[in-house]
Design a protein around this motif. Structure first.
Motif, short mmCIF file in Angstrom:
data_model
loop_
_atom_site.label_atom_id
_atom_site.label_comp_id
_atom_site.label_asym_id
_atom_site.label_seq_id
_atom_site.Cartn_x
_atom_site.Cartn_y
_atom_site.Cartn_z
N LEU A 420 -9.19 -10.30 1.55
CA LEU A 420 -8.44 -10.40 2.81
C LEU A 420 -8.45 -9.06 3.55
O LEU A 420 -8.60 -9.02 4.79
CB LEU A 420 -6.99 -10.83 2.52
CG LEU A 420 -6.81 -12.26 2.01
CD1 LEU A 420 -5.36 -12.51 1.64
CD2 LEU A 420 -7.27 -13.28 3.05
N SER A 421 -8.29 -7.97 2.81
CA SER A 421 -8.34 -6.65 3.45
C SER A 421 -9.68 -6.39 4.09
O SER A 421 -9.78 -5.81 5.19
CB SER A 421 -8.05 -5.55 2.41
OG SER A 421 -6.74 -5.67 1.91
N THR A 422 -10.75 -6.83 3.43
CA THR A 422 -12.11 -6.64 3.97
C THR A 422 -12.31 -7.46 5.24
O THR A 422 -12.90 -6.97 6.21
CB THR A 422 -13.15 -7.01 2.91
OG1 THR A 422 -12.95 -6.19 1.75
CG2 THR A 422 -14.57 -6.80 3.44
N ILE A 423 -11.86 -8.70 5.24
CA ILE A 423 -11.97 -9.53 6.45
C ILE A 423 -11.26 -8.83 7.61
O ILE A 423 -11.78 -8.78 8.74
CB ILE A 423 -11.36 -10.93 6.19
CG1 ILE A 423 -12.20 -11.70 5.17
CG2 ILE A 423 -11.27 -11.73 7.49
CD1 ILE A 423 -11.55 -12.99 4.69
N TYR A 424 -10.07 -8.28 7.34
CA TYR A 424 -9.30 -7.60 8.38
C TYR A 424 -10.03 -6.36 8.88
O TYR A 424 -10.19 -6.14 10.08
CB TYR A 424 -7.92 -7.22 7.84
CG TYR A 424 -7.13 -6.32 8.75
CD1 TYR A 424 -6.52 -6.82 9.92
CD2 TYR A 424 -7.00 -4.96 8.48
CE1 TYR A 424 -5.80 -5.99 10.77
CE2 TYR A 424 -6.28 -4.12 9.32
CZ TYR A 424 -5.69 -4.65 10.46
OH TYR A 424 -4.99 -3.82 11.31
N ARG A 425 -10.51 -5.53 7.96
CA ARG A 425 -11.13 -4.25 8.35
C ARG A 425 -12.48 -4.45 9.06
O ARG A 425 -12.83 -3.69 9.96
CB ARG A 425 -11.29 -3.34 7.13
CG ARG A 425 -9.95 -2.93 6.55
CD ARG A 425 -10.06 -2.02 5.35
NE ARG A 425 -8.78 -1.88 4.67
CZ ARG A 425 -7.76 -1.16 5.14
NH1 ARG A 425 -7.90 -0.49 6.28
NH2 ARG A 425 -6.62 -1.10 4.48
N VAL A 426 -13.23 -5.48 8.63
CA VAL A 426 -14.51 -5.76 9.29
C VAL A 426 -14.27 -6.15 10.74
O VAL A 426 -14.96 -5.67 11.66
CB VAL A 426 -15.25 -6.89 8.54
CG1 VAL A 426 -16.34 -7.50 9.40
CG2 VAL A 426 -15.85 -6.35 7.25
N LEU A 504 -8.43 -14.24 9.28
CA LEU A 504 -7.11 -14.22 8.67
C LEU A 504 -6.19 -15.21 9.40
O LEU A 504 -6.41 -15.55 10.56
CB LEU A 504 -6.51 -12.82 8.72
CG LEU A 504 -7.27 -11.72 7.97
CD1 LEU A 504 -6.47 -10.42 7.98
CD2 LEU A 504 -7.56 -12.13 6.53
N THR A 505 -5.16 -15.65 8.70
CA THR A 505 -4.18 -16.58 9.28
C THR A 505 -2.78 -16.06 8.93
O THR A 505 -2.62 -15.05 8.25
CB THR A 505 -4.34 -17.99 8.67
OG1 THR A 505 -3.96 -17.93 7.28
CG2 THR A 505 -5.77 -18.48 8.78
#
Length: 619
Positions: A420-426, A504-505
């Motif tokens: 989840l952190s990677t999806i956000y940072r990307v 993310l949701t």
């Protein structure tokens, strides 16, 4: 003996009713309305066939059976005629002179049962026929099969079913029985409202099919997994393989043929004549594997289907239950085998999100998909989970993969937070979203061309999950999709191509904060070494016969095949395998010794008794 039990014994050749059949039949014979939920193979058809005969014998006239399934109409009418019951159908397979003949026989009161599709039943011409019967007091009963088709929440909604409420409005004094094998609470309520069955008595049988073994594993090499499954456990046996797309059906059927397995494709894109030819072969020949989309199966009464396999994930538990229920209708051991993967979940979720339906409807569909995913990811008894979905409590079955080989479990919470952190940072770094493969490459620290193109090796989460395998991360993403902690968004490129990306949701927050954990089963699909094929086993019904009994059974099957060809019917309509096995075991020398064998009714005894004895005596 009651009239209903006499019909069961004399016409159908059975000694006793099964489960709730007797209560249902007595209620309908007496003129009551009924909504019947009974699993595939539980004997639903007898619940209207027996009342139709009893009420006919009492002078009440004809029973109308509404069914959307041409194959079922043909087979059930054939079976009724074999049993000495005057029955017919009206559907698109009849030419005009044949249609007129059936209508005239109906008007003259010569039929006990008439099958017709919902589209035909609501036409002015058919209503005029029913009006005439009703005016003469000769409209006895209306049976509505596959009643879940009336519900927008069901897995096979058909708008024409909604019009069937006019039958109650027009003939309120004529009893009705609606039947289905699959309906959760929401679908049941829709059936009651759509068919105006508010005053009907509800009969709910157990949804359990204890003879079916449920097995679900992670998809790695679906074709190789499927071939191993068939070769090791069901070589030479009838089965159905469900695929999501027509193209995949064609590819799978060809691959199975190349592996020496008798397989045929079936989907709506094939010419109607070829579809019918393949269906007839599946019904009439032994050991055919039908590779199909969900266009195939409803109304197929073949009792000796030994397995149903899904190489793509269905949309919901109702569809899964209905499709797997086509295995083992004879009550003998059968397998429901499925492989599923992350892409299945992504595809199904995207199809829901991209659809034109209202948000309320989409929310229900997501919930149904999540329930199926929860069943697939479960580490406890599959059967308990499955029955729980339909509101039925049960104990661990001891006959599913999780009961037989309890899976190891691992805590995927840390991996989930890193994904989840990677999806956000990307998204923060690039302003765009990316798909599953690229996100996992970053988490695992893989130096790919795309990673370098977008400088994602500089992200703080690059390589934080290098200790996790790709299979583990895919399992985590499946769970995050099921939890609603990850969304799927389709991106359309200028070239016209599109791809799915992860977003993310609101559901991401509790996982990122550590407020919600993610527990996962370890992968169960192994790239096992290829084993030699086992020899095809004898039919399940004859497995307990001695050597001489096996010979008698084989001879009886050969004779039955000849009779079935002459009558243009599937072999099981003449006699089920279980009936032939019982005859082979008893080794009768007279017609008296044939009496009482399950499935040997009076008409069949008269028609076939001497021939059966001749085959037995011939050794």
């Amino acid at each position: 003996m009651s009239p209903a039990l006499s019909v069961l014994h004399d016409v159908f050749g059975y000694e006793h009713f099964r489960g709730p059949q007797e209560g249902i039949i007595d209620h309908v014979v007496a003129g009551g309305d009924a909504l019947v939920l009974m699993p595939t193979g539980g004997g639903k058809s007898l619940c209207y066939q027996v009342p139709a005969i009893v009420r006919r014998d009492a002078g009440r006239g004809v029973t109308i059976v509404v069914s959307p399934l041409i194959a079922l109409m043909h087979d059930q009418v054939g079976a009724l005629l074999e049993a000495g019951v005057e029955a017919a159908f009206l559907n698109s397979t009849l030419d005009w002179p044949q249609t007129l003949d059936v209508e005239q026989r109906l008007s003259r009161g010569e039929l006990t049962t008439l099958y017709a599709a919902p589209e035909r039943v609501t036409t002015d011409r058919f209503i005029a026929l029913l009006d005439g019967l009703h005016a003469r007091g000769q409209l006895s009963l209306i049976a509505i099969d596959e009643a879940h088709c009336v519900s927008q929440w069901g897995h096979d909604f058909r708008p024409e079913y909604r019009q069937l409420s006019l039958l109650h409005q027009r003939y309120p004094d004529v009893p009705r029985i609606a039947l289905t094998a699959t309906a959760d609470e929401l679908t049941r309520a829709d059936i009651v409202a759509g068919l105006q069955l508010q005053d009907a008595r509800l009969f709910i049988s157990s949804f359990d099919r204890p003879n079916i073994r449920y097995r679900i594993e992670e998809k790695k090499e679906p074709l190789a997994q499927l071939i191993r499954f068939i070769e090791r456990e069901h070589l030479g046996e009838a089965g159905v393989v469900y695929c999501q797309s027509r193209k995949r059906v064609e590819e799978m059927a060809k691959a199975l043929q190349d592996a020496g397995i008798s397989a045929l494709p079936y989907h709506a894109g094939l010419p109607a004549e070829l579809r019918q030819q393949h269906q007839d072969r599946f019904l009439r020949e032994d050991g055919i594997v039908m590779v199909a989309t969900i266009a195939f199966g409803m109304g197929i009464d073949k009792p000796d289907v030994r397995f149903v396999a899904h190489v793509d994930m269905p949309k919901n538990i109702e569809g899964y239950y209905q499709e797997t229920g086509r295995a083992g209708r004879d009550g003998l051991a059968a397998d429901a085998w499925m492989v599923y993967g992350l892409q299945d979940v992504v595809n199904q979720r995207r199809m829901i999100d991209d659809g034109d339906a209202a948000e309320e409807f989409k929310a229900v569909l997501r919930g149904k998909l999540d329930a199926l995913l929860a069943l697939a990811e479960a580490t406890d008894c599959r059967r308990v989970r499955l029955l729980q979905y339909f509101g039925e409590e049960s104990a661990p079955c001891g006959n599913c993969d999780n009961c037989l080989q309890p899976p190891a479990v691992w805590d995927g919470t840390d991996a989930a937070r890193k994904l989840l952190s990677t999806i956000y940072r990307v998204h923060q770094a690039s302003g765009i979203s990316f798909g599953t493969g690229h996100i996992m490459d970053i988490v695992r620290g893989k130096d790919t061309e795309k990673v370098r193109q977008f400088s994602h090796q500089q992200l703080s989460t690059f390589g934080v999950g290098k200790d996790y395998s790709e299979s583990q991360l895919r399992g985590v993403l499946r769970q995050l999709l099921a939890l609603g902690a990850v969304g799927v968004q389709r991106v359309l490129l200028d070239s016209g191509h599109s791809f799915d990306t992860l977003t993310l949701t609101e559901g991401s927050r509790p996982v990122l904060r550590g407020e919600q954990g993610v527990q996962l089963r370890e992968a169960t699909a192994q790239a096992a070494p290829k084993r030699a094929r086992r020899a095809a086993a004898p039919p399940a019904a004859a497995a307990n016969l001695d050597q001489n009994g096996q010979v008698r059974f084989i001879n009886l099957k050969a004779w039955r095949a000849e009779v079935a060809r002459e009558h243009n019917l599937p072999a099981y309509v003449i006699f089920h395998d279980a009936t032939l096995a019982a005859i082979a075991e008893r080794n009768p020398a007279s017609t008296q010794e044939l009496q009482g064998i399950s499935g040997m009714g009076a008409k069949k005894l008269e028609a076939y008794g001497a021939e059966v004895l001749r085959v037995i005596a011939g050794g």
